[in-house]
Design a protein around this motif. Structure first.
Motif, PDB file in Angstrom:
ATOM      1  N   ARG A 102       0.815  -1.224   0.000  1.00 47.29           N
ATOM      2  CA  ARG A 102       0.000   0.000   0.000  1.00 47.29           C
ATOM      3  C   ARG A 102       0.846   1.270   0.000  1.00 47.29           C
ATOM      4  O   ARG A 102       0.310   2.376   0.061  1.00 47.29           O
ATOM      5  N   VAL A 103       2.182   1.116  -0.020  1.00 49.40           N
ATOM      6  CA  VAL A 103       3.044   2.295   0.089  1.00 49.40           C
ATOM      7  C   VAL A 103       3.939   2.421  -1.151  1.00 49.40           C
ATOM      8  O   VAL A 103       4.524   1.437  -1.596  1.00 49.40           O
ATOM      9  N   GLY A 104       4.015   3.620  -1.693  1.00 48.93           N
ATOM     10  CA  GLY A 104       4.925   3.889  -2.808  1.00 48.93           C
ATOM     11  C   GLY A 104       5.830   5.064  -2.456  1.00 48.93           C
ATOM     12  O   GLY A 104       5.558   5.807  -1.507  1.00 48.93           O
ATOM     13  N   VAL A 105       6.915   5.209  -3.207  1.00 42.82           N
ATOM     14  CA  VAL A 105       7.769   6.382  -3.015  1.00 42.82           C
ATOM     15  C   VAL A 105       7.813   7.178  -4.320  1.00 42.82           C
ATOM     16  O   VAL A 105       7.719   6.590  -5.408  1.00 42.82           O
ATOM     17  N   LEU A 106       7.909   8.481  -4.189  1.00 44.60           N
ATOM     18  CA  LEU A 106       7.967   9.314  -5.388  1.00 44.60           C
ATOM     19  C   LEU A 106       9.108  10.313  -5.252  1.00 44.60           C
ATOM     20  O   LEU A 106       9.154  11.105  -4.309  1.00 44.60           O
ATOM     21  N   LEU A 107      10.035  10.207  -6.184  1.00 38.73           N
ATOM     22  CA  LEU A 107      11.216  11.053  -6.181  1.00 38.73           C
ATOM     23  C   LEU A 107      11.002  12.277  -7.082  1.00 38.73           C
ATOM     24  O   LEU A 107      10.595  12.131  -8.239  1.00 38.73           O
ATOM     25  N   LEU A 108      11.286  13.450  -6.521  1.00 35.51           N
ATOM     26  CA  LEU A 108      11.247  14.674  -7.323  1.00 35.51           C
ATOM     27  C   LEU A 108      12.645  14.866  -7.905  1.00 35.51           C
ATOM     28  O   LEU A 108      13.590  15.172  -7.167  1.00 35.51           O
ATOM     29  N   ALA A 109      12.800  14.632  -9.185  1.00 34.75           N
ATOM     30  CA  ALA A 109      14.143  14.686  -9.768  1.00 34.75           C
ATOM     31  C   ALA A 109      14.152  15.466 -11.077  1.00 34.75           C
ATOM     32  O   ALA A 109      14.854  15.127 -12.014  1.00 34.75           O
ATOM     33  N   TRP A 162       8.484   2.683  -7.247  1.00 35.80           N
ATOM     34  CA  TRP A 162       9.300   3.909  -7.226  1.00 35.80           C
ATOM     35  C   TRP A 162       8.889   4.771  -8.416  1.00 35.80           C
ATOM     36  O   TRP A 162       9.160   4.426  -9.557  1.00 35.80           O
ATOM     37  N   TYR A 163       8.202   5.864  -8.120  1.00 36.12           N
ATOM     38  CA  TYR A 163       7.828   6.828  -9.160  1.00 36.12           C
ATOM     39  C   TYR A 163       8.906   7.906  -9.198  1.00 36.12           C
ATOM     40  O   TYR A 163       9.283   8.434  -8.148  1.00 36.12           O
ATOM     41  N   ILE A 164       9.380   8.219 -10.380  1.00 37.06           N
ATOM     42  CA  ILE A 164      10.456   9.208 -10.480  1.00 37.06           C
ATOM     43  C   ILE A 164      10.044  10.318 -11.440  1.00 37.06           C
ATOM     44  O   ILE A 164       9.884  10.086 -12.640  1.00 37.06           O
ATOM     45  N   MET A 165       9.820  11.514 -10.873  1.00 39.28           N
ATOM     46  CA  MET A 165       9.472  12.640 -11.746  1.00 39.28           C
ATOM     47  C   MET A 165      10.765  13.294 -12.253  1.00 39.28           C
ATOM     48  O   MET A 165      11.614  13.710 -11.459  1.00 39.28           O
ATOM     49  N   THR A 166      10.879  13.341 -13.563  1.00 38.46           N
ATOM     50  CA  THR A 166      12.057  13.943 -14.191  1.00 38.46           C
ATOM     51  C   THR A 166      11.568  15.145 -15.011  1.00 38.46           C
ATOM     52  O   THR A 166      10.381  15.450 -15.029  1.00 38.46           O
ATOM     53  N   SER A 167      12.513  15.768 -15.705  1.00 37.17           N
ATOM     54  CA  SER A 167      12.125  16.832 -16.629  1.00 37.17           C
ATOM     55  C   SER A 167      12.872  16.596 -17.935  1.00 37.17           C
ATOM     56  O   SER A 167      13.659  15.652 -18.042  1.00 37.17           O
ATOM     57  N   GLU A 168      12.643  17.479 -18.881  1.00 35.87           N
ATOM     58  CA  GLU A 168      13.342  17.359 -20.165  1.00 35.87           C
ATOM     59  C   GLU A 168      14.864  17.239 -19.959  1.00 35.87           C
ATOM     60  O   GLU A 168      15.548  16.560 -20.694  1.00 35.87           O
ATOM     61  N   PHE A 194       8.629   9.534 -15.260  1.00 37.12           N
ATOM     62  CA  PHE A 194       7.754  10.377 -16.078  1.00 37.12           C
ATOM     63  C   PHE A 194       8.263  11.807 -16.037  1.00 37.12           C
ATOM     64  O   PHE A 194       9.056  12.175 -15.167  1.00 37.12           O
ATOM     65  N   GLU A 195       7.775  12.586 -17.001  1.00 38.06           N
ATOM     66  CA  GLU A 195       8.305  13.940 -17.152  1.00 38.06           C
ATOM     67  C   GLU A 195       7.325  15.000 -16.680  1.00 38.06           C
ATOM     68  O   GLU A 195       6.121  14.897 -16.972  1.00 38.06           O
ATOM     69  N   GLN A 196       7.842  16.014 -15.995  1.00 40.80           N
ATOM     70  CA  GLN A 196       6.998  17.165 -15.663  1.00 40.80           C
ATOM     71  C   GLN A 196       7.000  18.118 -16.862  1.00 40.80           C
ATOM     72  O   GLN A 196       7.784  17.954 -17.800  1.00 40.80           O
ATOM     73  N   ARG A 197       6.112  19.084 -16.812  1.00 44.19           N
ATOM     74  CA  ARG A 197       6.040  20.028 -17.937  1.00 44.19           C
ATOM     75  C   ARG A 197       7.134  21.082 -17.857  1.00 44.19           C
ATOM     76  O   ARG A 197       7.661  21.354 -16.780  1.00 44.19           O
ATOM     77  N   MET A 198       7.395  21.669 -19.002  1.00 44.96           N
ATOM     78  CA  MET A 198       8.355  22.781 -19.064  1.00 44.96           C
ATOM     79  C   MET A 198       7.566  24.026 -19.465  1.00 44.96           C
ATOM     80  O   MET A 198       6.592  23.928 -20.222  1.00 44.96           O
ATOM     81  N   ILE A 199       7.999  25.179 -18.994  1.00 48.22           N
ATOM     82  CA  ILE A 199       7.338  26.423 -19.415  1.00 48.22           C
ATOM     83  C   ILE A 199       8.385  27.448 -19.840  1.00 48.22           C
ATOM     84  O   ILE A 199       9.527  27.410 -19.382  1.00 48.22           O
ATOM     85  N   PRO A 220      11.724  23.751 -16.180  1.00 43.91           N
ATOM     86  CA  PRO A 220      10.703  22.931 -15.534  1.00 43.91           C
ATOM     87  C   PRO A 220       9.788  23.827 -14.690  1.00 43.91           C
ATOM     88  O   PRO A 220      10.227  24.874 -14.214  1.00 43.91           O
ATOM     89  N   ASP A 221       8.532  23.409 -14.512  1.00 37.10           N
ATOM     90  CA  ASP A 221       7.571  24.291 -13.847  1.00 37.10           C
ATOM     91  C   ASP A 221       7.602  24.199 -12.320  1.00 37.10           C
ATOM     92  O   ASP A 221       6.612  24.466 -11.657  1.00 37.10           O
ATOM     93  N   GLY A 222       8.755  23.830 -11.763  1.00 34.28           N
ATOM     94  CA  GLY A 222       8.898  23.747 -10.303  1.00 34.28           C
ATOM     95  C   GLY A 222       8.449  22.379  -9.806  1.00 34.28           C
ATOM     96  O   GLY A 222       7.737  21.664 -10.509  1.00 34.28           O
ATOM     97  N   ASN A 223       8.868  22.028  -8.569  1.00 32.05           N
ATOM     98  CA  ASN A 223       8.490  20.670  -8.127  1.00 32.05           C
ATOM     99  C   ASN A 223       6.993  20.528  -7.844  1.00 32.05           C
ATOM    100  O   ASN A 223       6.479  19.416  -7.760  1.00 32.05           O
TER     101      ASN A 223
END
Ligand SMILES: CC(=O)N[C@H]1[C@@H](OP(=O)(O)OP(=O)(O)OC[C@H]2O[C@@H](n3ccc(=O)[nH]c3=O)[C@H](O)[C@@H]2O)O[C@H](CO)[C@@H](O)[C@@H]1O
Length: 502
Positions: A102-109, A162-168, A194-199, A220-223
């Motif tokens: 029931r537990v996941g981790v998510l990295l802001l990268a 393990w979810y890993i948010m990356t950017s371009e 997965f990728e976050q958006r860029m602005i 990147p549009d901030g964490n």
């Protein structure tokens, strides 16, 4: 993909036609790439984005100081102020939830790591530990171990995805690095990048900045771009499918981060929280960490760049800092809360203005590296969802056990590769001694209990314990009690096996 005429029209109505100023000079190939990039931009929103950024940069910053109050004590749990039994209960609860998948981790990268000054993602950084491990490897091994601990306790095989948010900037190198390292022994299907958006970055008069003749300067549009990225990439659906109800979100650069920390998770769950933040006591008033507090009665983080010095320095009756709850970017969210944010609140997230030096191409086509700030980057912050929480809690932990971030390059005073390395080695010396080992220094002299961290922050000895052997100091007594060990020591699985049979 849009046609160049369609793009031209949209840019014109957004007042941004200069973006195509060098179009005639571009090769066929460069035109294709540029058009593709422009087609991905939300051209409808571009006008508002550019005007909004210029407006925000020109307006005086909104000061929250006079509305700030510390978090009420009933919403704060503390490692130091709780008894052993309570801590054990929280840990058990956390491990139970982990064992039930029931537990996941998510990295802001997705950050660019500008202060550290490397061209590759921060997680790939090697701070010079005896083992040479990178931050990513340490984190992966901690996931491994926490799964093992939960399995050992509850007898069921489990997974912490393990979810890993990356950017371009960080996606491709991170993917390659994980692949080259065989996903550090984790199952690749349980690692989701997965990728976050860029602005676009914008000038002070609201014009999109051209980084080169055929490229817009994007950031990147901030964490806090996390919440849009969760939707864009169906992450919440993936969590639901896997039965993940609780998420530990953390930032990449803390060498001591406890992945899916069962005590923190157990604490948040037992309080019925939908949202939680780990904090440490601030080391000094101007330390660059956000302050977890209330603003107009609502939980919030006031970022270090947005608090006034006099507020940061305020002291209580015993000389303690009034705003001492330093945010270490370790957050707890329930999936249901994240779903709510995605559906109702994501568009209400505050925009923060960052004034930066953005390299650009001038009107004559020359590449310019500005010496003073020339551009605005708008950012959202991950903690700006706290005000939407129905039950927000704070968990106070010890810095020496939980927080040593890598922000700056060596040669700076704090938060650099040396301080990160020393924090980890000091922690492992403490663990080894607490487990009953006697450590010998490099000259063969016995280290005395009084030998602690030196004033320069050096650990008493180079003793590194692999996360695959111990997650938070557990299980070491059976290996180390009564043994005398030469340092430098790398206690990895192989060495642990040898010690077991001695
Ligand atoms: C906004 C935020 O959280 N601020 C916190 C962050 O500050 P700080 O200013 O140090 O934040 P960073 O710029 O290091 O970013 C934090 C994390 O967010 C990631 N990132 C950043 C920008 C982006 O667009 N996408 C992205 O994923 C970075 O890769 C990093 O893992 O950590 C400190 C502790 O170390 C906290 O005290 C600050 O309150």
């Amino acid at each position: 993909m849009l046609s160049v005429d369609e793009v031209k029209q949209s840019l014109q109505s957004a007042g941004q036609l200069h973006v195509l100023q060098f179009w005639p000079e571009l090769s066929e190939e460069d035109r294709d790439v540029f058009l593709q990039e422009l087609s991905l931009l939300d051209l409808q929103e571009l006008k508002e984005h550019c005007e909004g950024a210029a407006r925000a940069a020109a307006s005086p910053p909104v000061r929250l100081d006079q509305h700030m109050e510390p978090v009420l004590s009933q919403f704060i749990g503390s490692v130091t102020k709780s008894d052993k039994n309570t801590l054990a209960q929280w840990e058990n609860e956390g491990l139970l939830q982990i064992s039930k998948n029931r537990v996941g981790v998510l990295l802001l990268a997705g950050g660019q790591g500008t202060r550290l000054g490397v061209q590759y993602p921060k997680g790939m950084y090697n701070v010079g530990l005896p083992s040479g491990k990178t931050l990513y490897q340490i984190q992966a091994e901690r996931i491994h171990k926490i799964q093992e601990l939960a399995e050992g306790k509850h007898g069921t095989k489990c997974t912490v995805p393990w979810y890993i948010m990356t950017s371009e900037f960080t996606l491709a190198p991170t993917e390659v690095f994980f692949k080259e390292n065989n996903y550090f022994g984790l199952e690749p299907s349980n690692i989701m990048m997965f990728e976050q958006r860029m602005i676009p970055a914008v000038t002070f008069d609201g014009k999109v900045i051209l980084q080169s003749k055929g490229k817009i300067a994007m950031a990147p549009d901030g964490n806090g771009g996390l919440y849009q990225a969760l939707v864009d990439n169906n992450v919440l659906e993936d969590m639901k499918k896997r039965g993940v109800e609780y998420l530990h979100v953390y930032c990449v650069d803390n060498i001591l981060v406890k992945m899916a920390d069962p005590v923190f998770i157990g604490f948040c769950i037992s309080k019925g929280a939908d949202c939680g933040a780990k904090v440490v006591q601030k080391a000094y008033p101007t330390e660059p960490v956000g302050v977890v507090c209330r603003v107009k009665g609502v939980p919030q983080v006031v970022e270090y760049s947005e608090i006034q010095p006099y507020t940061a320095e305020l002291q209580g009756p015993d000389g303690e800092l009034v705003y001492s709850a330093g945010n270490i970017c370790n957050h707890f969210f329930t999936r249901v809360f994240l779903q709510d944010v995605a559906e109702k609140f994501k568009s209400q997230l505050k925009q923060h203005v960052a004034i930066k030096k953005v390299p650009f191409v001038d009107t004559c086509g020359n590449q310019v590296k500005p010496t003073k700030p020339n551009g605005i980057k708008m950012e959202k912050f991950v903690f700006d969802v706290f005000p939407f929480s129905r039950n927000f809690v704070v968990f106070e932990v010890l810095r020496e056990d939980d927080f040593s971030p890598l922000k700056n390059a060596d040669g700076t005073a704090t938060d650099n590769p040396t301080t990160a390395r020393n924090s980890l080695l000091s922690q492992h010396c403490r663990w080894a001694r607490a487990a009953g080992a006697t450590l010998l220094d490099e000259d063969g002299n016995t280290l005395l209990p009084a030998d602690r961290v030196s004033s320069a922050g050096n650990p008493p000895a180079k003793c590194e314990i692999s996360p695959l052997v111990s997650y938070f100091g557990e299980g070491l007594e059976q290996l180390l009690k009564g043994k005398t060990l030469q340092t430098p020591l790398i206690l990895d699985e192989k060495r642990a096996e040898e010690l077991q049979t001695q």
